[in-house]
Design an enzyme around this catalytic site. Structure first.
Site, PDB file in Angstrom:
ATOM      1  N   CYS A  24       0.965 -21.917  14.981  1.00 37.72           N
ATOM      2  CA  CYS A  24       1.378 -22.859  13.937  1.00 37.72           C
ATOM      3  C   CYS A  24       2.825 -23.318  14.109  1.00 37.72           C
ATOM      4  CB  CYS A  24       1.181 -22.237  12.565  1.00 37.72           C
ATOM      5  SG  CYS A  24      -0.534 -21.784  12.280  1.00 37.72           S
ATOM      6  N   HIS A  53       5.352 -26.310   7.903  1.00 36.89           N
ATOM      7  CA  HIS A  53       3.960 -26.054   8.278  1.00 36.89           C
ATOM      8  C   HIS A  53       3.160 -25.845   6.995  1.00 36.89           C
ATOM      9  CE1 HIS A  53       0.386 -24.307   9.731  1.00 36.89           C
ATOM     10  NE2 HIS A  53       0.725 -23.063   9.448  1.00 36.89           N
ATOM     11  N   ASN A  58      -4.719 -25.537   6.099  1.00 38.96           N
ATOM     12  CA  ASN A  58      -3.785 -25.218   7.184  1.00 38.96           C
ATOM     13  C   ASN A  58      -4.404 -25.694   8.494  1.00 38.96           C
ATOM     14  OD1 ASN A  58      -2.439 -23.940   9.279  1.00 38.96           O
ATOM     15  ND2 ASN A  58      -2.246 -21.979   8.224  1.00 38.96           N
TER      16      ASN A  58
HETATM   17  O1  UT7 Z   1      -0.200 -20.384   9.672  1.00 30.36           O
HETATM   18  C1  UT7 Z   1       0.105 -19.153   9.067  1.00 30.36           C
HETATM   19  C2  UT7 Z   1      -1.222 -18.670   8.560  1.00 30.36           C
HETATM   20  N1  UT7 Z   1      -1.215 -17.702   7.545  1.00 30.36           N
HETATM   21  C3  UT7 Z   1      -0.685 -17.833   6.315  1.00 30.36           C
HETATM   22  O2  UT7 Z   1       0.011 -18.712   5.967  1.00 30.36           O
HETATM   23  C4  UT7 Z   1      -1.080 -16.752   5.353  1.00 30.36           C
HETATM   24  C5  UT7 Z   1       0.016 -16.360   4.404  1.00 30.36           C
HETATM   25  N2  UT7 Z   1      -0.566 -15.581   3.324  1.00 30.36           N
HETATM   26  C6  UT7 Z   1      -1.149 -16.142   2.264  1.00 30.36           C
HETATM   27  O3  UT7 Z   1      -1.163 -17.360   2.153  1.00 30.36           O
HETATM   28  C7  UT7 Z   1      -1.708 -15.258   1.202  1.00 30.36           C
HETATM   29  O4  UT7 Z   1      -1.411 -13.906   1.506  1.00 30.36           O
HETATM   30  C8  UT7 Z   1      -3.262 -15.422   1.045  1.00 30.36           C
HETATM   31  C9  UT7 Z   1      -3.580 -16.770   0.432  1.00 30.36           C
HETATM   32  C10 UT7 Z   1      -3.961 -15.250   2.377  1.00 30.36           C
HETATM   33  C11 UT7 Z   1      -3.782 -14.346   0.088  1.00 30.36           C
HETATM   34  O5  UT7 Z   1      -3.115 -14.452  -1.154  1.00 30.36           O
HETATM   35  P1  UT7 Z   1      -2.505 -13.170  -1.843  1.00 30.36           P
HETATM   36  O6  UT7 Z   1      -1.921 -13.588  -3.129  1.00 30.36           O
HETATM   37  O7  UT7 Z   1      -1.607 -12.490  -0.847  1.00 30.36           O
HETATM   38  O8  UT7 Z   1      -3.812 -12.293  -2.146  1.00 30.36           O
HETATM   39  P2  UT7 Z   1      -4.148 -10.808  -1.701  1.00 30.36           P
HETATM   40  O9  UT7 Z   1      -4.487 -10.753  -0.259  1.00 30.36           O
HETATM   41  O10 UT7 Z   1      -3.089  -9.889  -2.235  1.00 30.36           O
HETATM   42  O11 UT7 Z   1      -5.467 -10.546  -2.511  1.00 30.36           O
HETATM   43  C12 UT7 Z   1      -5.470 -10.428  -3.948  1.00 30.36           C
HETATM   44  C13 UT7 Z   1      -6.888 -10.179  -4.417  1.00 30.36           C
HETATM   45  C14 UT7 Z   1      -7.591  -9.060  -3.680  1.00 30.36           C
HETATM   46  O12 UT7 Z   1      -8.394  -8.385  -4.628  1.00 30.36           O
HETATM   47  P3  UT7 Z   1      -7.950  -6.972  -5.249  1.00 30.36           P
HETATM   48  O13 UT7 Z   1      -7.787  -6.065  -4.062  1.00 30.36           O
HETATM   49  O14 UT7 Z   1      -6.649  -7.257  -5.949  1.00 30.36           O
HETATM   50  O15 UT7 Z   1      -9.084  -6.642  -6.135  1.00 30.36           O
HETATM   51  C15 UT7 Z   1      -8.465  -9.759  -2.677  1.00 30.36           C
HETATM   52  O16 UT7 Z   1      -9.618  -8.998  -2.349  1.00 30.36           O
HETATM   53  O17 UT7 Z   1      -7.689 -11.356  -4.172  1.00 30.36           O
HETATM   54  C16 UT7 Z   1      -8.850 -11.001  -3.425  1.00 30.36           C
HETATM   55  N3  UT7 Z   1      -9.177 -12.120  -2.539  1.00 30.36           N
HETATM   56  C17 UT7 Z   1      -9.930 -13.161  -2.932  1.00 30.36           C
HETATM   57  N4  UT7 Z   1     -10.563 -13.427  -4.087  1.00 30.36           N
HETATM   58  C18 UT7 Z   1     -11.247 -14.590  -4.160  1.00 30.36           C
HETATM   59  C19 UT7 Z   1      -8.749 -12.346  -1.268  1.00 30.36           C
HETATM   60  N5  UT7 Z   1      -9.234 -13.511  -0.816  1.00 30.36           N
HETATM   61  C20 UT7 Z   1      -9.970 -14.042  -1.827  1.00 30.36           C
HETATM   62  C21 UT7 Z   1     -10.703 -15.222  -1.959  1.00 30.36           C
HETATM   63  N6  UT7 Z   1     -11.321 -15.459  -3.144  1.00 30.36           N
HETATM   64  N7  UT7 Z   1     -10.799 -16.127  -0.979  1.00 30.36           N
END
Ligand code: UT7
Length: 332
Positions: free
Chosen positions: A116, A257, A287
């Protein structure tokens, strides 16, 4: 003007996305998620996805044709084509196919991979060829079809990515509009975001074993990447601004990005850049990896938002890990 006396101007842009799109509601029929969760956590509402008929070179060629037309040059005048991508049609390189499709037969063409950050790394690479006086007209493309490499059963990653291509033309000019840059890599965190080859041993003869296998779908530690981006991106923008001898208040646009709206907002807040200066189109495209910056730039230019003379702070970040920023003035 830089020390060598040769400057770089960015004089054209173009972009292309596949016709088919998938919104969050329909995506929630594939994995357990919801429009509310995806919108609130990322800002993404939809993404465009390439079908089996569509190649990376086709998308890149359309974006390139638009950029060439805007710059007012002909394909035969292009000296160099750089394709930043992590999802080439052909691992031997896809830039050559784009060269042929454009009819840019004088150009040398190669692929480069920095995930990216690819467009930002490519912008700096392309500029060096111009600054040293080797080439006058360079086509830089950022293009990715990561839908082919996403695990569509993994809701932590499949909600993020979309497909697309963006392109710019860089031209030699008396005044240098690449005002400053800073590029960084940290391979010690490589495992945080990968699209890695997984070898399967295959014995050819007794005592001779090679590896067959294939690339495995994207794996990502989302929270690590989120923290890395919010911490490291402001640092490189500040360094690039320092090199450009500019203050943050002189930036007209922040063009990051397009990974996550929360990352865009947090970086702007840390740098004290007002929200109205953030360029964002991730709501529509998700993305798109190496394509995201030139895709957002091209839309902003065509909407009349970004005008000649505007100063843009642009940063990429992602797998490698890699990250980098450029400060440039649009147009001439
Ligand atoms: O080009 C670079 C590419 N990568 C990035 O830019 C990624 C950067 N990171 C992010 O954008 C964020 O970390 C994400 C959008 C990927 C995730 O958001 P987050 O606020 O960090 O969520 P999390 O991973 O802490 O998950 C929170 C909760 C979890 O549930 P519990 O454990 O709290 O019960 C996940 O299981 O949300 C759950 N979860 C979802 N729920 C519904 C994770 N993905 C999903 C989903 N839909 N798609």
């Amino acid at each position: 003007m830089n020390q060598l006396g040769l400057g770089v101007a960015i004089t054209g842009s173009g972009s292309a996305t596949p016709a088919a799109s998938l919104d969050n509601h329909r995506l929630s029929q594939i994995v357990e998620t919801s429009d509310e969760w995806i919108s609130a956590r990322t800002g993404i509402r939809s993404r465009h996805l390439a079908d089996a008929e569509q190649s990376l070179s086709d998308l890149a060629t359309v974006a390139s044709q638009q950029a060439i037309a805007m710059a007012g040059i002909s394909p035969a005048e292009i000296d160099l084509i750089i394709l930043a991508t992590s999802s080439a049609d052909d691992l031997f390189g896809t830039a050559g196919k784009i060269q042929a499709q454009l009819g840019a037969l004088q150009a040398v063409a190669f692929d480069m991979t920095a995930a990216c950050s690819g467009f930002i790394f490519g912008l700096v690479t392309a500029s060096q060829f111009i600054r040293t006086g080797v080439y006058k007209n360079v086509l830089l493309i950022g293009a990715d079809i990561l839908s082919r490499w996403v695990d569509w059963s993994d809701r932590r990653t499949c909600i993020l990515f979309g497909d697309g291509a963006g392109a710019v033309i860089l031209q030699a000019d008396e005044r240098d509009r690449l005002l400053g840059f800073e590029l960084r890599s940290d391979g010690t965190q490589n495992s945080s975001l990968q699209l890695a080859y997984e070898p399967q041993p295959q014995a050819l003869l007794e005592g001779t074993t090679i590896a067959k296998g294939t690339y495995q779908p994207i794996t990502m530690n989302g929270q690590d990447i989120y923290r890395f981006a919010v911490r490291k991106v402001p640092e490189v923008i500040e360094k690039a601004l320092h090199r450009a001898n500019l203050g943050v208040e002189q930036i007209d646009w922040l063009l990051l990005h397009q990974a996550n709206q929360r990352i865009l907002d947090a970086v702007a807040e840390r740098l004290k850049i007002p929200p109205q200066k953030i360029i964002s189109n991730l709501e529509k495209y998700g993305n798109t990896s190496a394509a995201s910056i030139p895709l957002a730039l091209d839309e902003a230019v065509r909407e009349g938002k970004v005008k000649a003379g505007d100063i843009i702070a642009s940063a990429g970040f992602g797998a490698g890990l890699s990250w980098g920023a450029t400060i440039f003035e649009w147009g001439r």
